[in-house]
Design a protein around this motif. Structure first.
Motif, PDB file in Angstrom:
ATOM      1  N   THR A  54       0.823  -1.215   0.000  1.00  0.00           N
ATOM      2  CA  THR A  54       0.000   0.000   0.000  1.00  0.00           C
ATOM      3  C   THR A  54       0.856   1.264   0.000  1.00  0.00           C
ATOM      4  O   THR A  54       0.310   2.361  -0.050  1.00  0.00           O
ATOM      5  N   ARG A  55       2.178   1.117   0.064  1.00  0.00           N
ATOM      6  CA  ARG A  55       3.029   2.309  -0.035  1.00  0.00           C
ATOM      7  C   ARG A  55       2.725   3.024  -1.354  1.00  0.00           C
ATOM      8  O   ARG A  55       2.596   2.395  -2.394  1.00  0.00           O
ATOM      9  N   SER A  56       2.634   4.338  -1.271  1.00  0.00           N
ATOM     10  CA  SER A  56       2.274   5.130  -2.439  1.00  0.00           C
ATOM     11  C   SER A  56       3.543   5.776  -2.987  1.00  0.00           C
ATOM     12  O   SER A  56       4.142   6.613  -2.334  1.00  0.00           O
ATOM     13  N   VAL A  57       3.971   5.328  -4.167  1.00  0.00           N
ATOM     14  CA  VAL A  57       5.210   5.843  -4.752  1.00  0.00           C
ATOM     15  C   VAL A  57       4.840   6.742  -5.923  1.00  0.00           C
ATOM     16  O   VAL A  57       4.361   6.269  -6.944  1.00  0.00           O
ATOM     17  N   LYS A  58       5.047   8.034  -5.744  1.00  0.00           N
ATOM     18  CA  LYS A  58       4.550   9.012  -6.719  1.00  0.00           C
ATOM     19  C   LYS A  58       5.674   9.922  -7.201  1.00  0.00           C
ATOM     20  O   LYS A  58       6.718  10.028  -6.576  1.00  0.00           O
ATOM     21  N   THR A  59       5.394  10.618  -8.282  1.00  0.00           N
ATOM     22  CA  THR A  59       6.233  11.682  -8.875  1.00  0.00           C
ATOM     23  C   THR A  59       7.720  11.350  -8.881  1.00  0.00           C
ATOM     24  O   THR A  59       8.123  10.407  -9.540  1.00  0.00           O
ATOM     25  N   THR A  60       8.521  12.104  -8.127  1.00  0.00           N
ATOM     26  CA  THR A  60       9.975  11.928  -8.197  1.00  0.00           C
ATOM     27  C   THR A  60      10.382  10.523  -7.757  1.00  0.00           C
ATOM     28  O   THR A  60      11.280   9.906  -8.347  1.00  0.00           O
ATOM     29  N   ALA A  61       9.705  10.027  -6.729  1.00  0.00           N
ATOM     30  CA  ALA A  61      10.032   8.689  -6.237  1.00  0.00           C
ATOM     31  C   ALA A  61       9.715   7.651  -7.309  1.00  0.00           C
ATOM     32  O   ALA A  61      10.464   6.701  -7.528  1.00  0.00           O
TER      33      ALA A  61
ATOM     34  N   ALA B 214      12.365   7.712 -10.106  1.00  0.00           N
ATOM     35  CA  ALA B 214      13.593   7.036  -9.692  1.00  0.00           C
ATOM     36  C   ALA B 214      13.388   5.530  -9.653  1.00  0.00           C
ATOM     37  O   ALA B 214      14.249   4.758 -10.091  1.00  0.00           O
ATOM     38  N   ALA B 215      12.225   5.116  -9.155  1.00  0.00           N
ATOM     39  CA  ALA B 215      11.955   3.679  -9.028  1.00  0.00           C
ATOM     40  C   ALA B 215      11.840   3.023 -10.402  1.00  0.00           C
ATOM     41  O   ALA B 215      12.341   1.912 -10.612  1.00  0.00           O
TER      42      ALA B 215
ATOM     43  N   LEU C  19      10.416  -3.114  -5.159  1.00  0.00           N
ATOM     44  CA  LEU C  19      11.476  -2.212  -4.704  1.00  0.00           C
ATOM     45  C   LEU C  19      11.169  -1.684  -3.302  1.00  0.00           C
ATOM     46  O   LEU C  19      12.076  -1.515  -2.479  1.00  0.00           O
ATOM     47  N   VAL C  20       9.909  -1.430  -3.039  1.00  0.00           N
ATOM     48  CA  VAL C  20       9.525  -0.987  -1.688  1.00  0.00           C
ATOM     49  C   VAL C  20       9.868  -2.075  -0.674  1.00  0.00           C
ATOM     50  O   VAL C  20      10.421  -1.794   0.398  1.00  0.00           O
TER      51      VAL C  20
END
Lengths: 314, 515
Positions: free
Chosen positions: A41-48, A51-52, A265-266
């Motif tokens: 449920t981690r929210s990986v947005k925009t800059t993150a 990079a991911a 990756l998280v």
């Protein structure tokens, strides 16, 4: 757990291995599933996210493992790995291509000077059912043809029958045959069935000299499920703490979307640690995943999704 | 406060045995090549949930007899966002006249409509409420986070879905009460006065209202002073569901309002969830009145980790047990009892795991620990933590910068704690874990039970026989094994000793609402 690790390496009798592996703390399946679901449920947005996605592209082991593979198919795959998105020079290359051992020469030729590695499956992939001499010959041939990485399978039959020593010896022997090539050990977690077995097989492989532990061949379902990857990441973290040696992890099979890749990756970051956020220590075995990563990359850059025909199929 | 952040009175930081905290490697980052990560942490960009789904009114009236009507007192309280202390809205401070009106409305609705309605019809209303809660889940989750300070991931993934589940579950009971084990034709009790706390405002409302309505009772509910907004939104849900006027009434206010409500002669049954201190006062006030009473009070839950436990999952369970909802959980596993032979390794893993907890903006989807609900609660947590230090226990918190505004307390673990320390005995109701060790199963059980409370406990072992042996001997209303903080509407919840009496949820929970 840590103290006995070296003992297991020195005295790989079945009894010693059994005592060590069965002395590892258990894995609670419900808890592991829950933790993996929580991390998803981690929210990986925009800059993150940017990079991911780039990191994920650089971690892809672009794979073709079909009976119908030809030199032409492998050359096409190599071109794709070298330059995944011809429209965008900023798109990084994949980590490696992964092929059967008889096609290593073709891949090496096609990738010369690109920095993209050539991984070869070996040791009677995918079943692992062959005499050790055949497995070693398979390995030596791939290395001689220029493979930089060897993806071997463990003998699941031996593992499940409790013959840990046989599994250990095979890995040690293949590791020796690898010479300078990196050894990834495929546990085929779908056939090991329980997470306790996944943890034991991980420690067994690491103790026998694996540079990477890899979930699956891609020929058996379930493959790289999140709880399995979680347990393997816990294992490499624990192994580093116990021995100081850092082993990589490679989930393979079933990771098809950018979202799945980012979730992996998280998990890497929050379970093993940021140290593993590196193509040298984490790979994703995939084929269709790469184009979804590229599509999400271009969406981030342009704000719009391009159709599938704007990304090369190989 | 900031003094406790990142302090380490033990001198031990997470070793290599676990994930390294992201903060550690920030400095090294610039030295690495280009923008590529290569072993550097992936910094999650802010991912805030939008506030725009919530339309806050400037002022809220109580909900009586199906309508929002101004309180006769004319007085208001301000409810604020604990994360930044910005006022959110004015809510009525209801007095005696308002409670009178609400109880009268509930009585009329009980006599005229609700008690005689066939169970299947009551069930339809409950199903409708459950569905509306699901449909408006995002709005409710954001509102709850604004008013309470808890992270959006919890309101979104826990509070709201579990509240809806309670309505679904009890909707199913409404026409099957003859099978509840209370005789062939159990009858409702009447008008229920219900007072809920601020830690799970909507969920505690659901625990109270759903069984009451399913059994044919009507309700006057008072939400907590600092978290009234989701209950008022629930009133809108009742309107939307077409619930007959007076079946559910919501009166807002402070402790005085609550006291007026529970002592009101028109109430047939009182249900209270909150502190043991207030619960004791209610029990005293109601003695001899003939009113039914259920109390769900404080706790000091023990999580027992045996040496053969699945350690990584036990760490997760302990973290979830005490840091879930900032530790504002009556059944929190606020005491860790770990077998001495694995204590050091376990604590190392625990500290490393705690270093990954993300404290900050509750509306950010990656936030694990939100704000403490009120200044008063923060004061209490600080006070007990200070006492812990003064009594000689070692406090440790991961590096964890606290926002400047709002009420915050870093996740904290106390080691070197004994049964005699106040942090091991008193309910902190905050993100504070006390660690004790034990040598034998007998000692674990003795220590776990050595508390005036008896609400929850956890047992972590891979050995089934030891798990059952332990669970049998723990005097706690709920014992979880190899998991923690699991709530299902079908499972009764409640306490022993100073944790209260009566059960909520499941068939046992219906008993309180049926005669």
């Amino acid at each position: 757990m840590p103290q006995t690790a070296s003992a297991a390496e020195q005295a790989p009798t079945n009894r010693a291995l059994r005592e060590f592996l069965h002395g590892l703390p258990g894995v609670d399946e419900v808890g592991a599933r829950e933790r993996a679901a929580g991390l998803a449920t981690r929210s990986v947005k925009t800059t993150a996210k940017a990079a991911a996605l780039d990191l994920a592209v650089r971690m892809v082991d672009l794979t073709t493992l079909e009976g119908a593979d030809t030199p032409g198919k492998v050359r096409a795959l190599a071109a794709k790995a070298r330059r995944p998105d011809p429209d965008d020079p900023s798109a990084p290359s994949a980590a490696a291509v992964c092929v059967y051992s008889d096609l290593v020469g073709v891949a090496v030729e096609a990738l010369r000077g690109s920095g993209v590695g050539v991984a070869s499956v070996a040791t009677a992939f995918p079943s692992g059912r062959a005499p050790l001499e055949a497995k070693l010959a398979d390995t030596r041939r791939a290395v001689a043809d220029g493979a930089t990485e060897i993806d071997m399978v463990i003998d699941r039959g031996a593992f499940l029958s409790g013959d840990y020593r046989k599994v250990h010896e095979e890995i040690t022997a293949v590791k020796q045959a690898c010479g300078g090539a990196h050894l990834k050990v495929i546990l085929e977690t779908g056939e090991l069935a329980t997470l306790d077995n996944v943890r034991r097989a991980s420690w067994l492989a690491m103790g026998a000299g694996a540079d990477f532990i890899k979930t699956s061949t891609g020929k058996v379902a379930p493959a790289a499920t999140p709880p399995v990857v979680l347990v393997m990441l816990e294992a490499v973290r624990g192994h580093r703490a116990a021995t100081g040696r850092t082993v990589g992890v490679k989930p393979a099979g079933g990771i098809r979307t950018a979202k799945d890749a980012v979730r992996n990756l998280v998990m890497v970051q929050e379970v093993a640690g940021p140290r593993w956020l590196d193509p040298a220590l984490f790979r994703i075995g995939a084929s269709s995943l790469l184009n979804d990563l590229l599509m999400q990359r271009s969406k981030l850059r342009t704000g719009a999704y391009a159709g599938p025909d704007y990304f090369t199929i190989d | 406060m900031s003094g406790t952040s990142g302090t380490d009175t033990d001198g031990g930081r997470a070793g290599d045995g676990a994930a390294e905290p992201a903060q550690d490697q920030n400095r090294a980052r610039a030295e690495r090549k280009g923008s590529r990560l290569d072993g550097q942490p992936l910094e999650y960009a802010p991912a805030p949930e939008s506030r725009s789904v919530v339309r806050l009114r400037e002022a809220y009236d109580p909900f009586i007899d199906g309508e929002f009507v101004p309180a006769e007192t004319g007085e208001h309280l301000t409810t604020a966002n604990p994360a930044d202390e910005e006022p959110l809205a004015q809510v009525a401070l209801c007095g005696e006249a308002d409670v009178d009106r609400a109880v009268a409305a509930a009585r009329r609705a009980f006599d005229a409509v609700w008690r005689e309605l066939p169970g299947a019809e009551r069930g339809k209303y409950l199903f409708r409420i459950a569905r509306i809660l699901q449909e408006r889940s995002r709005e409710i989750a954001v509102l709850e986070t604004l008013d309470n300070g808890k992270p959006i991931k919890e309101t979104r993934d826990f509070d709201v879905p579990t509240a809806a589940a309670h309505f679904f579950y009890h909707a199913g009971w409404a026409d099957k009460l003859a099978f509840a084990g209370m005789g062939p034709d159990p009858r409702p009790v009447g008008v229920c006065a219900q007072v809920v706390p601020w830690n799970f405002p909507l969920l505690m409302l659901a625990w109270k209202i759903a069984p009451a309505l399913a059994a044919g009772n009507t309700v006057v509910l008072k939400p907590a002073e600092t978290t009234p907004l989701s209950a008022l939104l629930f009133a809108e849900v009742c309107q939307e569901a077409g619930l007959p006027p007076g079946v559910v009434n919501i009166v807002t206010g402070d402790g005085g309002t609550g006291r007026t409500l529970v002592e009101h002669p028109g109430a047939d049954k009182v249900a209270f969830t909150g502190s043991t201190e207030v619960g004791r006062g209610i029990a005293r006030a109601l003695a001899g009145s003939g009113k039914r009473l259920t109390l769900e009070l404080g706790g000091k839950g023990a999580n027992i980790v045996y040496d053969d436990a699945a350690l990584d999952q036990a760490v997760e369970g302990v973290v979830n047990g005490v840091f879930f909802n900032q530790g504002h959980v009556c059944c929190a596993g606020s005491r860790l009892l770990v077998q001495e032979s694995v204590a050091e390794e376990f604590l190392e893993r625990l500290r490393a795991r705690m270093a990954l907890l993300r404290l900050g903006d509750p509306l950010d989807k990656n936030t694990d620990i939100g704000a403490v609900n009120s200044a008063a609660q923060l004061e209490r947590i600080r006070d007990l933590a200070e006492t812990g230090r003064a009594e000689g226990a070692h406090a440790w918190s991961p590096p964890c910068p606290l926002p400047e505004r709002g009420h915050w307390f870093p996740p904290t673990v106390f080691t070197g704690v004994t049964q005699a320390h106040r942090v091991a005995r008193e309910e902190v109701f905050g993100p504070v874990l006390s660690v004790l060790t034990f040598r034998t199963p007998e000692e674990a059980v003795a220590k776990a039970n050595n508390t005036p409370y008896g609400l929850s406990a956890g047992v972590w072992t891979e050995k089934g026989s030891r798990m059952l042996w332990t669970a049998e001997r723990l005097r706690a209303g709920v014992v979880w094994s190899n998991t923690f903080n699991k709530f299902d509407p079908a499972s009764p919840f409640g306490g022993y000793k100073e944790s209260g009496y009566g059960r909520e949820g499941g068939r046992h929970g219906l008993e309180a609402y049926l005669a």
